[in-house]
Design an enzyme around this catalytic site. Structure first.
Site, mmCIF file in Angstrom:
data_model
loop_
_atom_site.group_PDB
_atom_site.id
_atom_site.type_symbol
_atom_site.label_atom_id
_atom_site.label_comp_id
_atom_site.label_asym_id
_atom_site.label_seq_id
_atom_site.Cartn_x
_atom_site.Cartn_y
_atom_site.Cartn_z
ATOM 1 N N GLU A 122 0.836 -1.205 0.000
ATOM 2 C CA GLU A 122 0.000 0.000 0.000
ATOM 3 C C GLU A 122 0.867 1.250 0.000
ATOM 4 O OE1 GLU A 122 -1.198 2.252 3.656
ATOM 5 O OE2 GLU A 122 -2.941 0.955 3.426
ATOM 6 N N ASP A 146 -5.638 -3.482 -2.442
ATOM 7 C CA ASP A 146 -5.672 -2.016 -2.510
ATOM 8 C C ASP A 146 -4.347 -1.479 -3.042
ATOM 9 O OD1 ASP A 146 -4.382 -2.778 -0.151
ATOM 10 O OD2 ASP A 146 -5.014 -0.991 0.947
#
Length: 369
Positions: free
Chosen positions: A56, A117
């Site tokens: 991330e 993500d």
């Protein structure tokens, strides 16, 4: 004499351009690089004793580097990620989500599972870097990574359709799936729809996830779906809207006004805006089912809501809070939320209706504090 004069004029013009470029850089991004990114291109979260790096963090930093037109930083981040999280190739492997100090003498991958993500933002940033910088290599790696995400992290859920799992392992059972509503920003879902299945339908199923799991206008951090019973909103453990879900409001606010999904999402999440305006600060946690809030959200929450709040007075209150309590060198998550929210608020970047990046690489100087 005239030749010498022209030479001096040329030199002055060049120096002025260089000074203007330096003066009009993105100060908050430059400080983030100093405080959080190693010379090798590793984003370090100092809040963890293991000095961890996540996929991330790498993906967010790649986005900021692209928005700032910082090609050297982007290349460093990309190379470190590929070499240390993806076994040397983002074409062949999804990046491991967690890397850090395993023991006093060993730095390595701590968890080889993926985190979609980070994967999503990384693929998008590579594709957009390829387009904006005309770098074929980035386009090719981004395309390959997106195909791998579709193969390893997208699942067909009966009653829903194609859905993005939070990672390749541990989120799907026989008749039950666990999702994180903040993992697929709607504008990125729109961007990926040009690549056909499963992305062409994922945008609509992602909208269902966002709308149907927020009965009181607050998105949950995590939610479970069961094949014959639907969304499990009254689960054994209270569903909370907090540190993950704050990104749902951030992504929504940064959507292009021409995107038909934006108005629906702003209307659904209006209670978050109302509560923030009433209290002067965002809540830290909200019970998704009852709507009851508790605590004061950190400064990163205020920054994340700058694109989301539609009332100028409410924006000004949160803008001032960010200026008064700007994240320091030990607040990784608050800092990245601030780079997103404040960066957007300062018009350093926008997203087109198709989900493409619209950077403002030639803007006038804007203070970050």
């Amino acid at each position: 004499m005239m030749t010498m004069l022209r030479g001096w004029i040329t030199m002055i013009v060049m120096l002025t351009a260089i000074n203007a470029q330096a003066a009009c850089s993105w100060p908050a991004w430059e400080q983030f690089k100093k405080d959080y990114i190693s010379q090798q291109g590793r984003v370090i979260d100092p809040g963890d004793a293991r000095k961890i790096t996540t996929s991330e963090g790498q993906s967010y930093a790649m986005f900021f580097a692209l928005a700032a037109n910082d090609r050297p930083a982007f290349a460093q981040l990309f190379n470190w990620t590929q070499n240390n999280l993806a076994q040397g190739s983002l074409r062949e492997h999804l990046p491991a989500w967690l890397w850090g100090q395993k023991d006093p003498d060993t730095w390595s991958v701590l968890d080889s599972n993926s985190a979609s993500d980070g994967d999503i933002w990384m693929a998008w940033s590579l594709l957009e870097a390829g387009r904006l910088w005309k770098e074929t290599r980035y386009t090719e790696v981004g395309t390959a990574l997106l195909k791998r995400i579709a193969r390893e992290e997208v699942v067909n859920v009966p009653g829903l359709g194609s859905m993005l799992l939070p990672g390749k392992i541990g989120f799907a059972e026989a008749n039950s799936w666990r999702f994180n509503p903040s993992y697929l920003p709607p504008q990125l879902a729109q961007y990926f729809s040009r690549f056909g299945a499963p992305w062409s339908t994922l945008r609509e199923t992602n909208l269902r996830l966002l709308l149907e799991t927020s009965p009181k206008g607050f998105s949950p951090d995590w939610v479970r779906y069961e094949s014959k019973q639907g969304w499990q909103l009254k689960a054994e453990k209270t569903l909370i809207s907090s540190y993950d879900a704050i990104r749902v409001y951030l992504w929504t606010g940064m959507m292009h006004d021409g995107d038909p999904q934006k108005a629906r999402l702003l209307a659904r999440f209006k209670p978050m805006a109302t509560l923030t305006m009433k209290n002067g600060v965002p809540p830290e946690k909200v019970d998704v089912v009852s709507g009851n809030a508790q605590g004061t959200g950190p400064v990163g929450f205020s920054a994340a809501l700058l694109p989301f709040l539609q009332n100028r007075g409410a924006q000004a209150v949160q803008r001032q809070r960010v200026a008064d309590h700007f994240p320091g060198s030990d607040a990784y998550y608050n800092y990245v939320l601030t780079l997103f929210g404040q960066g957007w608020d300062q018009h350093r970047f926008r997203f087109t209706v198709k989900g493409e990046l619209l950077p403002d690489w030639g803007q006038e100087c804007v203070s970050s504090r």
